[in-house]
Write a protein that holds these residues in place. Structure first.
Motif, PDB file in Angstrom:
ATOM      1  N   GLY B 267       0.822  -1.210   0.000  1.00 28.18           N
ATOM      2  CA  GLY B 267       0.000   0.000   0.000  1.00 28.18           C
ATOM      3  C   GLY B 267       0.854   1.258   0.000  1.00 28.18           C
ATOM      4  O   GLY B 267       0.547   2.239  -0.693  1.00 28.18           O
ATOM      5  N   ALA B 270       2.222   1.595  -3.500  1.00 26.29           N
ATOM      6  CA  ALA B 270       1.152   1.908  -4.462  1.00 26.29           C
ATOM      7  C   ALA B 270       0.678   3.350  -4.274  1.00 26.29           C
ATOM      8  O   ALA B 270       0.398   4.053  -5.261  1.00 26.29           O
ATOM      9  CB  ALA B 270      -0.008   0.933  -4.283  1.00 26.29           C
ATOM     10  N   GLY B 271       0.591   3.792  -3.027  1.00 27.15           N
ATOM     11  CA  GLY B 271       0.209   5.183  -2.764  1.00 27.15           C
ATOM     12  C   GLY B 271       1.238   6.145  -3.323  1.00 27.15           C
ATOM     13  O   GLY B 271       0.898   7.194  -3.877  1.00 27.15           O
ATOM     14  N   ALA B 274       0.824   6.578  -7.004  1.00 25.66           N
ATOM     15  CA  ALA B 274      -0.252   7.528  -7.329  1.00 25.66           C
ATOM     16  C   ALA B 274       0.208   8.970  -7.168  1.00 25.66           C
ATOM     17  O   ALA B 274      -0.315   9.873  -7.827  1.00 25.66           O
ATOM     18  CB  ALA B 274      -1.451   7.255  -6.432  1.00 25.66           C
ATOM     19  N   LEU B 284      -3.240   2.181  -8.583  1.00 24.00           N
ATOM     20  CA  LEU B 284      -3.800   2.004  -7.236  1.00 24.00           C
ATOM     21  C   LEU B 284      -5.224   1.461  -7.322  1.00 24.00           C
ATOM     22  O   LEU B 284      -5.598   0.535  -6.583  1.00 24.00           O
ATOM     23  CB  LEU B 284      -3.768   3.348  -6.492  1.00 24.00           C
ATOM     24  N   ALA B 314      -1.579   2.788   1.953  1.00 22.32           N
ATOM     25  CA  ALA B 314      -1.683   3.798   0.890  1.00 22.32           C
ATOM     26  C   ALA B 314      -2.274   5.111   1.388  1.00 22.32           C
ATOM     27  O   ALA B 314      -2.373   6.070   0.616  1.00 22.32           O
ATOM     28  CB  ALA B 314      -2.550   3.251  -0.251  1.00 22.32           C
TER      29      ALA B 314
END
Lengths: 132, 587
Positions: B267, B270-271, B274, B284, B314
């Motif tokens: 997370g 992935a955050g 973004a 995401l 995230a």
């Protein structure tokens, strides 16, 4: 055909292809000498004083104009200059009291109609002020 | 200065190292190094970006970031550690020494190539100069309001909706160095490129065989575009590194669900993806949807907990992005067009679909390979596919497959809805988008052809050979025909006479005009032009398959008569004058 044979064959071909690709990449990118001075670095050195003068101008903005552009001029030159003189913001199409002019071909400042020369920075750059 | 710049990366690396150790105590050392670098940079970049948005002060953002990193390290040391557990190292006997020796050779070549490209473009490629590094410099050098400088009307055409994680990282390192030296973006580019490769190798050593992990490393290091693009300091390698980390962590989690903190780490990265590029936002969404779908199918309560862990990891990235989108950034043009009505109306346009597929065809060699490994990888994966892989209760390859399918589907919809010329957009961006997914595709390939616990099926049956070999041949055939047709078209175009045509002679603000150039091999060409008979230099243009390119006149376009006088290709610096230059008046 055994699966492990296929795997070994595929692995061998992929590694061989990768070796060719890596060698091709080096061949394409090879140059010598390394770490030689470049145009950007020289321009940075030439504009050390100009950067301090521009950053002292009120408003943080200055109009940027190109004169004597040739086929070798493109928009990258503008962004290169913007990187060098940051935080001063160069405006290309918005009139400003102060105008930074780049003389692309002769690299020499000269009088321009409607503008008063404030300072010639050398290397083809000069700061002007609008007469009105 | 170089030492100071390098030192600026030590904080994120140390924090990432301890964070990974805290959440995954028995992580192999190479994976700790790679994921630690990615996670450390993710945390640092997201925090610095958020602090910048909230304070609009470079100095305060630096203080907040360093304080957060110190707190993270203290937490990793102070809190109760998870109990380490041993991995079952049941790798089969691989010819490691020979493959490893070849890997070292390829790695040395790749490193040399990276140094050469970094030296040749030490200020970065165009996007690095005009977007990422310039914004980093504006943040670093602004003594009053960095955000005002970044969103200045002078830079309105430079995608002000792009997130600022990478510029924040650059600015932070320049603050350490004391000046905006060009070594900082070079080091950052090298760090993310190396981290991507290390994470892939080390992750595959857990999920696949040792030999296959070295083969994957060779494929990655033998991708010239990955190295060249990494050296050009674009954000694609950064976002690709975050994507690879998140996908790999879920693959490992699916193979051993007792590692319950891995979704948190996934997370975090992935955050950060973004917060790096808009593609990261799509990633995401796709990742979360994939995991939610898998949790629904498995009908287990642990799936819900995993989604919370992913969202929790995230959260900093999502919060940062929300503040950026709602308080600072202008709206994204494509997102505004994403309505059901627009999608339905554009889906019916066959030409748009054809343009996208033609772009895909021309991007099949996106890695700029001398020998494209993809056909062999596809054939090998098709032949090696085992039905038991799909029915395995824990299927590490599923996340990678779902993410790849979801991302490609998302890109397709974005192309379909884009207000820009689709041909130009596909040609100028698809290779970079595919590059972001390339490490995840290699992970998927390795998990199919060499899963960690392979099921021995000694012979290839006739059933297998007929259907799969036919599929593999079809894929290879399409690739070969595509490559052949591209080469033929460019050779044919090169032999013709060069001429230019405009679809109109006058144009006003808001209107479009079309330039058509015949007889030159595209798609990219450079045009030299004059404005009111004063030479204005050159600009790059992407010609479509019909040799056309269209431009819209904006309110800032200078008025006057534009005359297009000569053209050249990127490979040939010599200009070819048009026999009859074309002119258009902007009123």
């Amino acid at each position: 055909v055994n699966r492990s044979t296929i795997a070994k064959l595929a692995g061998a071909v992929l590694i061989a292809a990768s070796l060719f690709n890596a060698a091709y990449f080096v061949r394409q990118s090879y140059h010598w000498p390394l770490f030689a001075s470049d145009d950007w670095g020289r321009l940075e050195e030439d504009l050390v004083h100009a950067k301090s003068v521009l950053s002292a101008l009120p408003g943080g903005h200055v109009e940027y104009r190109i004169e004597e552009a040739s086929d070798t001029y493109d928009v990258t030159a503008y962004y290169r200059l913007q990187n060098i003189v940051a935080p001063t913001i160069l405006q290309t199409n918005i009139p400003n009291r102060y105008v930074l002019v780049e003389f692309w071909t002769t690299r020499r400042a000269r009088p321009l109609p409607g503008l008063v020369l404030v300072e010639d920075f050398g290397a083809g750059f000069a700061l002007y002020q609008r007469s009105q | 200065v170089i030492v100071k710049a390098a030192l600026s990366f030590s904080g994120p690396l140390v924090a990432g190292w301890f964070l990974v150790q805290r959440l995954w105590p028995d992580v192999p050392i190479a994976l700790r190094l790679g994921i630690g670098a990615a996670a450390g940079m993710a945390v640092t970049g997201s925090t610095c970006f958020l602090a910048l948005l909230l304070t609009d002060s470079t100095g305060t953002a630096l203080l907040v970031t360093e304080g957060f990193l110190a707190a993270l390290v203290a937490y990793s040391f102070g809190s109760r550690r998870l109990r380490p557990r041993q991995w079952k190292r049941e790798w089969p006997n691989d010819p490691d020494a020979r493959i490893f020796a070849l890997f070292v050779m390829i790695a040395m070549l790749a490193a040399a190539g990276f140094v050469f490209v970094s030296d040749a473009s030490r200020r970065g490629g165009f996007d690095a100069i005009a977007l990422w590094n310039m914004r980093g410099r504006l943040i670093f050098s602004s003594s009053t309001s960095p955000l005002t400088a970044i969103f200045d009307p002078a830079f309105r055409s430079l995608h002000p909706d792009y997130p600022l994680l990478l510029p924040s990282l650059l600015s932070r390192a320049w603050q350490y160095a004391g000046s905006d030296v060009s070594i900082v973006p070079i080091l950052l580019a090298a760090l993310f490129t190396a981290a991507t490769i290390i994470i892939t190798i080390a992750g595959l050593r857990i999920l696949s065989t040792q030999a296959q992990s070295w083969i994957a490393a060779c494929i990655l290091l033998g991708t010239p575009f990955l190295l060249g693009h990494g050296a050009s300091q674009y954000a694609d390698i950064v976002v690709g590194c975050f994507m690879t980390t998140a996908v790999l962590l879920f693959c490992i989690y699916d193979s051993d669900s007792s590692l319950s903190y891995l979704p948190v780490l996934a997370g975090i990265t992935a955050g950060a993806a973004a917060c790096t590029k808009n593609e990261g936002i799509l990633f995401l969404v796709v990742l979360f949807s994939s995991r939610a779908g898998m949790a629904f199918c498995r009908r287990r309560i642990s799936g819900i907990a995993e989604l919370f862990a992913l969202a929790g990891g995230a959260s900093v990235g999502i919060l940062t992005l929300a503040v950026f989108r709602f308080a600072h950034s202008p709206a994204n043009g494509t997102l505004q067009l994403m309505t059901v009505h627009a999608l339905l109306s554009r889906m019916g346009n066959v030409n748009l679909h054809l343009d996208i597929f033609r772009g895909l065809e021309s991007s099949l060699n996106f890695g700029q390979w001398y020998l494209n490994p993809m056909p062999l990888m596809v054939i090998h994966a098709v032949i090696a596919w085992q039905g038991s892989l799909a029915s395995t209760k824990k299927a590490p390859w599923i996340t990678a497959a779902l993410v790849l399918v979801g991302m490609c589907g998302g890109y397709y919809i974005v192309y379909l809805l884009s207000p820009d010329d689709v041909e130009w957009l596909v040609q100028s961006s698809l290779d970079r988008l595919l590059l972001q997914l390339w490490p995840a595709a290699i992970i998927l390939y390795c998990l199919i052809v060499a899963p960690r616990h392979p099921i021995e099926v000694p012979l290839v049956s006739s059933r297998l050979s007929k259907a799969r070999v036919a599929t593999a041949l079809m894929v290879v055939g399409v690739m070969l025909v595509g490559t052949w047709s591209l080469r033929t078209s460019s050779q044919t175009a090169g032999a013709a006479k060069i001429s230019i045509e405009l679809d109109r002679t006058e144009v006003t603000t808001g209107e479009r005009y079309v330039i058509k150039i015949n007889g030159i091999a595209g798609p990219q060409v450079y045009l030299s032009y004059t404005l009111n008979d004063i030479c204005m230099g050159q600009f790059a243009a992407y010609l479509g398959r019909d040799n056309r390119v269209s431009y819209q006149i904006s309110s800032t376009t200078p008025k006057g008569t534009y005359r297009f006088v000569a053209v050249r290709t990127p490979a040939n610096p010599g200009w070819t004058q048009f026999e009859a230059p074309a002119a258009i008046s902007v009123k």
